[in-house]
Design an enzyme around this catalytic site. Structure first.
Site, PDB file in Angstrom:
ATOM      1  N   LYS A 188      35.921 -68.730  38.969  1.00 14.15           N
ATOM      2  CA  LYS A 188      35.242 -69.205  37.753  1.00 14.15           C
ATOM      3  C   LYS A 188      36.239 -69.267  36.590  1.00 14.15           C
ATOM      4  O   LYS A 188      36.247 -70.220  35.815  1.00 14.15           O
ATOM      5  CB  LYS A 188      34.046 -68.289  37.422  1.00 14.15           C
ATOM      6  CG  LYS A 188      32.894 -68.495  38.403  1.00 14.15           C
ATOM      7  CD  LYS A 188      31.805 -67.443  38.315  1.00 14.15           C
ATOM      8  CE  LYS A 188      30.833 -67.634  39.472  1.00 14.15           C
ATOM      9  NZ  LYS A 188      29.789 -66.610  39.555  1.00 14.15           N
ATOM     10  N   GLN A 245      28.407 -61.159  36.877  1.00 16.89           N
ATOM     11  CA  GLN A 245      28.516 -61.424  38.310  1.00 16.89           C
ATOM     12  C   GLN A 245      27.592 -60.486  39.091  1.00 16.89           C
ATOM     13  O   GLN A 245      27.633 -59.277  38.905  1.00 16.89           O
ATOM     14  CB  GLN A 245      29.981 -61.243  38.766  1.00 16.89           C
ATOM     15  CG  GLN A 245      30.230 -61.589  40.215  1.00 16.89           C
ATOM     16  CD  GLN A 245      29.992 -63.063  40.532  1.00 16.89           C
ATOM     17  OE1 GLN A 245      30.416 -63.954  39.798  1.00 16.89           O
ATOM     18  NE2 GLN A 245      29.278 -63.330  41.617  1.00 16.89           N
ATOM     19  N   ASP A 269      23.942 -69.041  33.754  1.00 13.04           N
ATOM     20  CA  ASP A 269      23.541 -68.967  35.167  1.00 13.04           C
ATOM     21  C   ASP A 269      22.117 -69.501  35.372  1.00 13.04           C
ATOM     22  O   ASP A 269      21.712 -69.774  36.506  1.00 13.04           O
ATOM     23  CB  ASP A 269      23.600 -67.509  35.669  1.00 13.04           C
ATOM     24  CG  ASP A 269      24.854 -67.234  36.492  1.00 13.04           C
ATOM     25  OD1 ASP A 269      25.413 -68.196  37.055  1.00 13.04           O
ATOM     26  OD2 ASP A 269      25.256 -66.055  36.580  1.00 13.04           O
TER      27      ASP A 269
END
Ligand code: NAD
Length: 281
Positions: free
Chosen positions: A52, A96, A119
């Protein structure tokens, strides 16, 4: 002959487009900024976070990295999120997953400001998707829509069967396919006559988490098959939830693993980060 839907090429094209947008924004003195939080030492998570960060670097998005020890308490993590929520120079926040046992994922997801929820996991983002309002969309399902559109697969009016009802793939996928005017069926572990239901699909989207479970017996001749699953076999070879060699000859188009859905997830995260400029300001 079937078409292989090339997620690698499509994600590269998308990232190039985003890079151009970010260069234009930089000309106006604006640089999107993503805060990435990793808790603990899970090696797979570390690889994802690193990928990422690399994608951010390629596109020109600033990334801030927070690597916290495995022993971090929920309170400490929530405090950091609160600080980043209040920081106007941060547009997107990503934690994460999975998190260590002592931290409740739900509490963390809810703590991230919906304006910075790149997200797309916050209940407000999911609710907005459900009622057709603007908001962040979960990256893997959003990437599948992008793959279908850029491969000229018609969605409107088609029978779409999704196997899997998880919060990050199956459920948002069903909402997105509805938004595209497909007729949608969602299957799961309690679905009866799964093969028969799947055989109805013009577009079959598979997110089960079971290596090569879907064989040609589940697939209508000429269907489009999207394989979300990702598994590492012995000898390190990757495979999906679909038995590609058996299924592909019966399809009109299919995603491979690797090189199908996987690369789109990060590309869509980058898209959400670029869009976060509009949402978070
Ligand atoms: P999950 O375990 O949360 O959900 C699996 C779903 O499959 C459940 O809803 C369950 O009801 C259903 N299921 C399980 N066994 C079944 C069966 N025998 N018949 C019918 N349905 C069954 O998984 P997830 O997070 O949605 O992920 C699914 C797969 O996709 C995994 O392999 C995961 O690694 C992969 N994944 C890939 C990406 C990517 O970027 N490529 C992103 C997310 C997930």
């Amino acid at each position: 002959m079937y078409q292989i839907i090339d997620g690698k090429a499509i994600s590269t094209a998308l990232k190039e487009e985003l890079k151009e947008k970010v260069t234009k924004l930089a000309g106006q003195g604006i640089t999107p900024c993503l805060a990435v939080i990793l808790v603990g030492e899970d090696p797979a998570s570390a690889v994802y976070v690193n990928n990422k960060k690399k994608a951010c670097e390629f596109i020109g998005i600033k990334s801030l990295s927070y690597e916290l020890p495995e022993s971090t308490s929920e309170e400490e993590l929530l405090k950091l999120i609160e600080t980043l929520n209040a920081d106007d120079s941060v547009n997107g926040i990503l934690v994460q997953l999975p998190l260590p046992k002592q931290i409740h994922e739900d509490a963390v997801i809810k703590a991230i400001s919906p304006k910075k929820d790149v997200d797309g996991f916050h209940p407000e983002s999911v609710g907005a998707l459900c009622i057709g309002q603007p908001g962040y969309v979960s990256c893997t399902p959003a990437g599948i829509i992008e793959l279908l559109k850029r491969s000229n697969v018609e969605i409107e009016g088609k029978e779409c069967v999704i196997i899997g009802r998880s919060n990050i793939v199956g459920k948002p996928m069903s909402l997105l396919m509805l938004r595209e005017n497909a007729t949608v069926t969602v299957c799961h572990s309690r679905t009866q006559k799964l093969k028969e239901v799947c055989k109805r699909a013009d577009i079959l989207i598979v997110a089960i988490g079971k290596p090569k479970m879907i064989t040609s017996e589940y697939v209508k001749e000429g269907a489009v098959v999207i394989d979300v699953g990702i598994h590492r076999l012995e000898g390190k070879k990757l495979c999906g939830d679909v038995d590609f060699d058996d299924v592909a000859p019966h399809t009109s188009a299919i995603t491979p693993v690797p090189g199908g859905v996987g690369p789109m997830t990060i590309a869509m995260l980058m898209k959400n980060c670029v869009e976060s400029i509009g949402f978070s300001s």
